[in-house]
Design a protein around this motif. Structure first.
Motif, PDB file in Angstrom:
ATOM      1  N   THR A 366     -16.026 -28.236 -17.228  1.00 51.37           N
ATOM      2  CA  THR A 366     -15.795 -27.179 -16.242  1.00 51.37           C
ATOM      3  C   THR A 366     -16.545 -25.956 -16.760  1.00 51.37           C
ATOM      4  OG1 THR A 366     -14.130 -25.952 -15.006  1.00 51.37           O
ATOM      5  CG2 THR A 366     -13.631 -26.385 -17.281  1.00 51.37           C
ATOM      6  N   HIS A 404     -12.787 -29.945 -18.513  1.00 50.13           N
ATOM      7  CA  HIS A 404     -11.880 -29.982 -17.361  1.00 50.13           C
ATOM      8  C   HIS A 404     -10.510 -30.447 -17.836  1.00 50.13           C
ATOM      9  CE1 HIS A 404     -10.132 -31.646 -13.638  1.00 50.13           C
ATOM     10  NE2 HIS A 404     -10.807 -30.663 -13.069  1.00 50.13           N
ATOM     11  N   ASP A 435     -19.739 -30.555 -14.018  1.00 50.32           N
ATOM     12  CA  ASP A 435     -18.353 -30.371 -13.589  1.00 50.32           C
ATOM     13  C   ASP A 435     -18.013 -31.378 -12.480  1.00 50.32           C
ATOM     14  OD1 ASP A 435     -19.314 -29.451 -11.167  1.00 50.32           O
ATOM     15  OD2 ASP A 435     -18.740 -27.373 -11.475  1.00 50.32           O
ATOM     16  N   LYS A 436     -16.803 -31.265 -11.968  1.00 47.02           N
ATOM     17  CA  LYS A 436     -16.336 -32.337 -11.077  1.00 47.02           C
ATOM     18  C   LYS A 436     -17.157 -32.421  -9.784  1.00 47.02           C
ATOM     19  CE  LYS A 436     -12.490 -29.669  -9.113  1.00 47.02           C
ATOM     20  NZ  LYS A 436     -12.854 -29.672  -7.699  1.00 47.02           N
ATOM     21  N   ASP A 437     -17.583 -31.292  -9.263  1.00 43.37           N
ATOM     22  CA  ASP A 437     -18.378 -31.325  -8.033  1.00 43.37           C
ATOM     23  C   ASP A 437     -19.739 -31.967  -8.284  1.00 43.37           C
ATOM     24  OD1 ASP A 437     -16.354 -30.140  -6.680  1.00 43.37           O
ATOM     25  OD2 ASP A 437     -17.176 -28.116  -6.740  1.00 43.37           O
ATOM     26  N   ASP A 448      -8.597 -38.095 -12.686  1.00 42.31           N
ATOM     27  CA  ASP A 448      -7.930 -36.925 -13.256  1.00 42.31           C
ATOM     28  C   ASP A 448      -6.699 -37.392 -14.010  1.00 42.31           C
ATOM     29  OD1 ASP A 448      -9.450 -34.764 -12.860  1.00 42.31           O
ATOM     30  OD2 ASP A 448      -8.464 -34.080 -11.028  1.00 42.31           O
ATOM     31  N   LYS A 589     -15.996 -24.584  -4.201  1.00 42.51           N
ATOM     32  CA  LYS A 589     -16.188 -23.150  -4.386  1.00 42.51           C
ATOM     33  C   LYS A 589     -16.998 -22.624  -3.196  1.00 42.51           C
ATOM     34  CE  LYS A 589     -16.319 -23.673  -9.297  1.00 42.51           C
ATOM     35  NZ  LYS A 589     -17.201 -23.935 -10.414  1.00 42.51           N
TER      36      LYS A 589
END
Lengths: 892, 336
Positions: A366, A404, A435-437, A448, A589
């Motif tokens: 993250t 994360h 990151d996750k996106d 997760d 975001k």
């Protein structure tokens, strides 16, 4: 051109999207990202380029060399190179050597900046794959350096921001990186503002052949960032269909068949089996776990024991989880118990298991970005003043990489071939650079693996929850009376405010309650209409008649993400894929910008354009924070279970919360006061009767020794029972014993606290006698307990002062009546939600209970200090403050 | 009897008024004869009580009565000892008198013995008189080309902890100009204000060649330390104030400018930023035969006077190489 994006961490000022947008406006046909030491921005950059129709080139800046990927092989080489360079160096650095370049050189172009590197680079990469990189930024000496390098083919150098105006921000980032002020940074900063993206002719026209060579080189690079085919390893040893059918009931049959067919079509069978395998491991080891999120819409997940909810029974919507035509596979979020100090297996064991069982595993990253507060602080440090333009510019820029909270990547191939890895702080763990996106965009799947303290509480109390029927009226009565301190998800001040009005009477209504008191519904002005409709104070209405079937269960308000999908389908004729895109944009975001882009389609598809536009506004307000119904139901189950424990096992429930802190909203002291009000007898910590953790028997709760400051390990238990102080002194450090004495844990040995302290301070030899020491009042005992445990079993501080306070005209929580009043209380909770338009909510506690204080924005309030004196008007539930000030408490 | 002065306006006076002065961190002890002290101070038979007495006089025999109601924190013992005493329930010095000498000595060793005496107001520690510090001074030669240096920096780093009270400029003509005060002032704030005012009104007929900074030796005692501790920023400001004055050299080198114009230019420099400024020398556009290199400097964007210059390394008619820059269409000599 080659770009450093802001993923070079303080060495670039523009996002990949900004760079691509600028390149597009300049008419560039290709663009390269070459961030420092990693491919952090590669995924975002790639997506932005694809969307803008620009040829994306992936590379990285390592030491004095920049590498560009010619093809898939080059991408794999670069990933392996960065991974190894990161592995060899301390965290946050890379160790780059020429032998490393040599080891992973396949499919890469090498761009050098120094003449002395030419020979070495050509020996490794070959003459035709090495280029000079002309970093011409109009600095003194640049021109000379560039001309020297032109003995080999050269290309244009890198830029650090998209627009010239971002140069100031870049200077500030440089100062932050070096920890200096702008005044003292002359030697570290760029000397001008020329490092922006612009037509090559402006700077490189004077260098013969460079523009053509630059364009030619970028066109030779061709990498596809789509790793769908590598996303899950094959799972052997179990058959998904058989596992499900073994658990299915007759009424599941049709839905199960549909879902299994869809899963096979989406190639998700192995994914489900992996999740099943992880959950099975947890259950076998006695680690409480529960699937949350959209996965609870899945019947397969329910039958595999991943989620606790039968989606058919609760009319859940599979399309929120998976649907025909989807290209990206959704996450399955799993909550596991975190067992602090208990020695019981927990989430960490699950993570270890995953690392051991699967070959290619990494934690998802993250990016810690500048938020307003941090940006303001850094700008103040650098500039000596708060400059709003710079503060705004900094917000959102990544500062560093972190891990994360629970995201794990399990892939079918070595992950460094997909994205570089870095060592994590914990031994043996690695974190990928996306990151996750980004992981999602690249078509990879993450799990997760989250930690949920309340699951540990449920386990610690040890009730058999399988027989709970979720319909006990006394449990719902307790919840409806806002008697919810300690109860999962409904203990917040805002929840307590609404519970007496919404009065949930079953699991579905509890799920609504869990979902409604959140920023999304609050911002979307959905809470008050729901409450009024639930109370029968206003009629149920719908944004459009066509939405009645979709919104009926939530009395006409949009509350669940599933409803967003259904609204989009019902009102605007969205396909499932379009609706999913709309929903997905909510969780990203900058979701508002993304959703605005979908507004046109939404309105266009609707018959009633005005109503559609209005409905879309409701959806916008809902963005990013809304729950999905399945998630709310998963949490409602835990909320009910915890409420059940509080109703029937208050001592055990409170002990379990104490043992699993930090969790929830309230400090231990408040939890204990609440337990007392439920008839629990709180027993003080005792050197011989207490265990390390708190324990409960019947309605008695014995405080654990771990509540005493400085006692972090169960050392004390090993030598129980103790007969004297000197026996303790043989086993424990002096400061630990002092803490035990001060907390009152040695009182059962028959000597006063101060007598024990005198002996302790005197050393190892027993004293013949103890002098007459000042006697300790109850007030002093209470203070020393607070000092050691942040709580007291001797009494609430205000209980000692009540007579005096009453004499001075103060009310207590017990004597509050509607109208003007004045109270003193211990501040246990203070909130200033961004959605509350400047209102502050404070919860005060006295010896009888809690007092909810609302401070309107026009009331000057000094809320510093543990005790507050509040004068205001009591209005049934709340005390609306007119004056708030700290209150000095002195001994009675 | 012993007197204790906590805050001193004129510490050097103590050395002239008393034979025995012991300067400590937070004040000074003095030996007092039969005369009444010349200004208010705590007076008692022992240093411990005198320090606690404020501006009172505690007569012999009254010490125990005086210290009894005072809190434990006044004891000159380790913080840990105070903490332990408080944990044991003691609050005031009088409370400690319930403990025997043996109890205290056993529990706290040497400190215990001292506590036993101090809580009764007894202190037989003799004075250890100190001497006034030696003088300290320094000077700095100003040379052509030094104009961008922080002139005062080296001197102030030498005189770091001291207040500069005298400063004078020497000129090559032999003239000197003194800035400061002929004798110590009783108010450091006033001294600094006067000092700055004097600097602001300075006018030289020629560039100063030497800057001499001297320190009054007697005054360099504790009150000045604390003064500089709090007011260091203002002293630095005064130094910054000095720097633009030094730049007059450049302005005055311009032979064609009339005196009134020079002065106007000088005042505008003083009015703006206190950052060290290099005053560039404007030139006519040179006759350039070749541009060897060009570069750009964009600096100070955060100030009221941002810099945006295009530099050129050129060869001019006659064959000489020269660095020049262009700012706001005006050509300048880059070496100015």
């Amino acid at each position: 051109m080659l770009c450093h994006s802001y993923y070079s961490f303080l060495e670039g000022a523009a996002s990949p999207e900004e760079l691509v947008a600028r390149a597009k406006s300049l008419g560039f046909s290709s663009l390269a990202i070459t961030d420092r030491n990693g491919l952090y921005g590669a995924s975002s950059f790639y997506q932005a380029c694809v969307n803008a129709g620009i040829h994306p080139v992936i590379g990285a800046h390592l030491g004095d060399v920049t590498l560009l990927c010619e093809n898939g092989q080059g991408y794999q080489s670069l990933g392996a190179l960065i991974t190894e360079a990161q592995r060899r160096a301390p965290k946050g650095e890379v160790a780059i050597t020429w032998d490393l370049f040599e080891k992973y050189s396949g499919g890469l172009f090498c761009l050098i900046e120094r003449v002395e590197d030419i020979e070495r680079a050509q020996a490794i990469y070959g003459h035709d794959r090495v280029y000079g990189m002309l970093n011409f930024h109009l600095e003194e000496g640049d021109e000379r350096r560039c001309h020297k390098l032109m003995q080999i083919p050269c290309v244009a150098g890198r830029v650090y921001y998209a627009e010239k105006e971002q140069a100031k921000l870049f200077d500030v980032l440089t100062c932050i990186r070096h920890g200096v002020t702008i005044e003292n940074s002359a030697a570290l900063r760029a000397g001008n503002a020329e490092r922006y993206l612009r037509p090559l002719e402006e700077l490189y026209g004077q260098f013969r052949g460079v523009i053509e060579q630059s364009e030619e080189l970028l066109q030779r690079c061709n990498v596809q960032l789509d790793f769908r085919r590598f996303r899950t390893p094959k799972f052997h040893g179990a058959n998904l269909r058989k596992l499900c059918e073994a658990q299915a009931k007759p009424h599941h049959k049709e839905a199960l068949e549909t879902e299994l067919t869809l899963i096979e079509k989406l190639d998700m069978t192995d994914y489900f089996l992996i999740v099943w395998d992880i959950v099975a491991f947890a259950k076998k080891r006695g680690i409480p776990c529960q699937g949350r999120g959209s996965a609870a819409n899945s019947l397969v997940a329910y039958l595999l024991g991943i989620t606790p909810i039968d989606p058919l029974e609760h009319e859940l919507f599979l399309g929120r989880f998976i649907h025909e035509g989807m290209t990206n596979v959704p996450d399955i979020d799993l909550d596991f118990a975190a067992s602090r100090d208990s020695g019981m297996p927990d989430r960490e064991d699950v993570i270890r298991y995953i690392y051991e069982k699967y070959d290619h595993v990494a934690m998802v990253a993250t990016f810690i970005t500048f938020k307003k507060k941090m940006a303001r602080r850094e700008v103040l440090k650098v500039m000596g003043e708060e400059r709003e333009d710079l503060i705004e510019g900094l917000i959102g820029i990544p500062r560093h990489l972190s891990i994360h909270v629970g995201g794990m990547l399990i892939a079918a191939r070595p992950i460094h071939e997909l994205v570089p890895l870095e060592p994590a702080r914990m031994e043996g763990r690695v974190v990928c650079q996306w990151d996750k996106d980004m992981v999602d965009d690249a078509g990879l799947i993450k799990l997760d693996i989250l930690s949920l303290g309340m699951l540990a509480v449920l386990r610690d109390v040890g009730v058999d929850y399988n027989n709970l029927t979720f319909d006990d009226p006394s449990v719902y009565e307790m919840i409806s009376n806002a008697d919810t301190i300690g109860i999962f998800q409904v203990e917040s001040r805002a929840q307590m405010q609404s519970l007496p009005r919404t009065r949930p009477q079953n699991l579905k209504e509890l799920a609504v309650q869990v979902a409604i008191i959140r920023p999304g519904p609050l911002q979307g002005n959905m809470v008050q209409p729901y409450i009024k409709r639930k109370q029968g104070l206003e009629p149920v209405s719908y944004p459009h008649p066509s939405l009645e079937p979709v919104l009926k269960e939530t009395l006409g308000v949009i509350l669940f993400q599933e409803q967003v999908l259904k609204v989009a389908v019902a009102m605007s004729g969205f396909s499932e894929q379009q609706a999913a895109n709309l929903r997905r944009s909510m969780s990203r975001k900058r979701s508002k910008e993304a959703m605005e882009a979908l507004r046109a389609d939404f309105v266009a598809g609707a018959e009633d354009k005005v109503a559609a536009d209005h409905t879309f506004d409701l959806l916008l307000g809902f963005a990013s924070y809304g729950f999905c119904k399945s998630h709310a139901l998963s949490f409602a189950i835990i909320a009910y279970q915890s409420a059940y424990l509080k109703r029937y096992y208050p001592a055990h429930f409170t002990a379990a919360i104490l043992n699993n802190q930090p969790m929830g909203f309230y400090p231990n002291e408040t939890l204990l006061e609440d337990a007392k009000r439920h008839g629990v007898e709180i027993l003080p910590p005792d050197i011989n009767k207490s265990r390390f953790r708190s324990t409960a028997t019947g309605k008695q709760l014995r405080l654990g020794l771990n509540l005493i400051k400085g006692i972090a390990e169960p050392l004390v238990e090993e030598h129980q029972p103790y007969q004297s102080l000197f026996q303790l002194m043989n086993h424990l450090p002096r400061d630990t014993i002092e803490a035990l004495i001060e907390a009152g844990a040695l009182e059962s040995l028959g000597i006063s606290r101060r007598g024990h302290l005198w002996q302790l301070f005197a050393g190892d030899q027993p004293l013949a006698s103890t002098p007459q020491l000042p006697s300790q009042s109850q007030w002093e005992k209470m203070l020393s307990e607070f000092r050691m445990m942040s709580l007291s079993t001797t009494g609430h501080p205000l209980a000692f002062l009540r007579a005096d306070l009453t004499h001075q005209g103060y009310d207590s929580s017990k004597t509050l009546r509607d109208g003007l009043c004045r109270v003193v209380g211990l501040q246990v909770c203070r909130q200033r939600p961004p959605t509350a338009k400047g209102f502050i909510f404070i919860t005060l506690e006295d010896e009888f209970g809690l007092i909810n204080v609302i401070i309107p924005p026009n009331v000057p309030a000094d809320t510093d200090g543990p005790f507050l004196s509040v004068t205001g008007t009591y209005e049934g539930i709340n005390l609306r403050a007119k004056r708030v000030q700290p209150c000095e408490i002195s001994p009675p | 009897m012993i007197g204790f002065v906590r805050i001193m306006d004129n510490p050097h006076l103590l050395f002239s008024l008393f034979d025995e002065v012991e300067v400590c961190d937070d004040g000074a002890f003095v030996r007092i004869g039969k005369d009444i002290p010349p200004f208010p101070m705590g007076v008692a038979s022992s240093p411990f009580v005198a320090r606690l007495a404020g501006d009172k006089r505690i007569e012999r025999g009254e010490e125990a009565h005086f210290v009894g109601p005072l809190p434990l924190d006044v004891l000159p013992v380790e913080a840990e000892t105070i903490r332990r005493l408080k944990l044991l329930g003691f609050r005031l010095l009088a409370d400690l008198r319930t403990l025997s000498y043996d109890d205290l000595a056993l529990q706290f060793g040497e400190e215990g013995e001292m506590i036993y005496l101090r809580c009764r107001g007894i202190d037989e520690t003799p004075l250890s008189p100190t001497r006034p510090p030696h003088s300290l001074e320094g000077s700095l030669d100003l040379e052509e080309g030094d104009i961008e240096r922080d002139l005062m920096g080296p001197l102030f780093s030498q005189l770091d902890q001291r207040l500069v009270l005298r400063m004078h400029f020497s000129f090559s003509s032999g003239q000197t100009l003194q800035v400061g005060f002929s004798k110590p002032t009783s108010s450091p704030q006033k001294a600094l204000r006067l000092f700055k005012e004097r600097l602001a009104t300075l006018s030289f007929d020629e560039a100063p060649a030497t800057l001499h900074v001297a320190l009054d030796t007697v005054a360099a005692t504790f009150h000045q330390l604390s003064f500089l501790g709090q007011e260091r920023r203002r002293v630095i400001e005064a130094c910054a104030h000095l720097r633009p004055n030094a730049l007059m050299q450049c302005v005055w080198d311009e032979p064609r400018a009339r005196l009134r114009e020079r002065r106007a230019h000088l005042e505008s420099l003083l009015a703006d930023s206190r950052r060290p400024l290099c005053v560039p020398r404007p030139i006519n556009k040179p006759h350039i035969t070749k541009v060897i290199e060009r570069w750009r400097v964009e600096e100070d964007w955060w100030t009221a006077r941002p810099i945006h210059r295009d530099y050129l390394h050129v060869r001019i008619r006659g064959g000489a190489d020269k660095r020049v820059f262009v700012e706001n269409r005006q050509w300048f000599d880059a070496l100015s």
